[in-house]
Design a protein around this motif. Structure first.
Motif, short mmCIF file in Angstrom:
data_model
loop_
_atom_site.label_atom_id
_atom_site.label_comp_id
_atom_site.label_asym_id
_atom_site.label_seq_id
_atom_site.Cartn_x
_atom_site.Cartn_y
_atom_site.Cartn_z
N LYS A 279 0.64 -1.22 -0.22
CA LYS A 279 -0.12 -0.08 -0.01
C LYS A 279 0.72 1.17 -0.02
O LYS A 279 1.86 1.46 0.59
CB LYS A 279 -0.73 0.00 1.17
N THR A 280 0.30 2.05 -0.56
CA THR A 280 1.22 3.43 -0.51
C THR A 280 0.78 4.35 0.75
O THR A 280 -0.09 3.94 1.55
CB THR A 280 0.76 4.58 -1.84
N PHE A 281 1.71 5.30 0.84
CA PHE A 281 1.24 6.27 2.14
C PHE A 281 -0.01 6.79 1.88
O PHE A 281 -0.79 6.56 2.99
CB PHE A 281 2.30 7.34 1.92
N LYS A 282 -0.45 7.22 0.99
CA LYS A 282 -1.73 7.63 0.71
C LYS A 282 -2.79 6.69 1.10
O LYS A 282 -3.81 7.08 2.13
CB LYS A 282 -2.11 8.29 -0.74
N GLU A 283 -2.98 5.52 0.28
CA GLU A 283 -4.01 4.46 0.87
C GLU A 283 -3.74 4.14 2.35
O GLU A 283 -4.77 4.06 3.00
CB GLU A 283 -3.36 3.00 0.19
N ARG A 284 -2.59 4.05 2.82
CA ARG A 284 -2.45 3.81 4.28
C ARG A 284 -3.07 4.97 5.36
O ARG A 284 -3.76 4.86 6.18
CB ARG A 284 -1.08 3.38 4.74
N TYR A 285 -2.79 6.30 4.84
CA TYR A 285 -3.11 7.45 5.49
C TYR A 285 -4.72 7.54 5.52
O TYR A 285 -5.25 7.76 6.39
CB TYR A 285 -2.40 8.40 4.99
N LEU A 286 -5.26 7.20 4.14
CA LEU A 286 -6.53 7.59 4.23
C LEU A 286 -7.45 6.33 4.88
O LEU A 286 -8.56 6.71 5.29
CB LEU A 286 -7.13 7.71 2.71
N ALA A 287 -6.83 5.23 5.10
CA ALA A 287 -7.32 3.97 5.92
C ALA A 287 -7.15 4.12 7.49
O ALA A 287 -7.61 3.50 8.11
CB ALA A 287 -7.00 2.80 5.31
N GLY A 288 -6.40 5.33 7.67
CA GLY A 288 -6.25 5.60 9.09
C GLY A 288 -5.27 4.60 9.82
O GLY A 288 -5.15 4.35 11.08
#
Length: 68
Positions: A5-14
């Motif tokens: 997962k990218t940073f953005k995917e992980r960040y958006l997923a909390g």
């Protein structure tokens, strides 16, 4: 990289805090990745522009608007 997962995917997923963007950037800089930093982080061109032209905080606000 965690589970692809990218940073953005992980960040958006909390899963991670926004500040981890620095760790991701460092990992990219020390890796032999052929993709751009933007691709590595999972950002689109507009998000990258905001990050570079405005600030970390502005990017965080932009991403926060996308959180489910």
């Amino acid at each position: 990289m965690n589970s692809g997962k990218t940073f953005k995917e992980r960040y958006l997923a909390g899963e991670i805090e926004f500040e981890e963007i620095d760790d991701y950037s460092q990992k990219w800089g020390m890796s032999d990745e052929t993709c751009t930093l933007r691709e590595y982080l999972g950002l689109n061109a507009d998000e990258e522009d905001i990050w570079i032209s405005v600030s970390d905080e502005a990017l965080q606000e932009t991403l926060d608007q996308q959180k489910k």
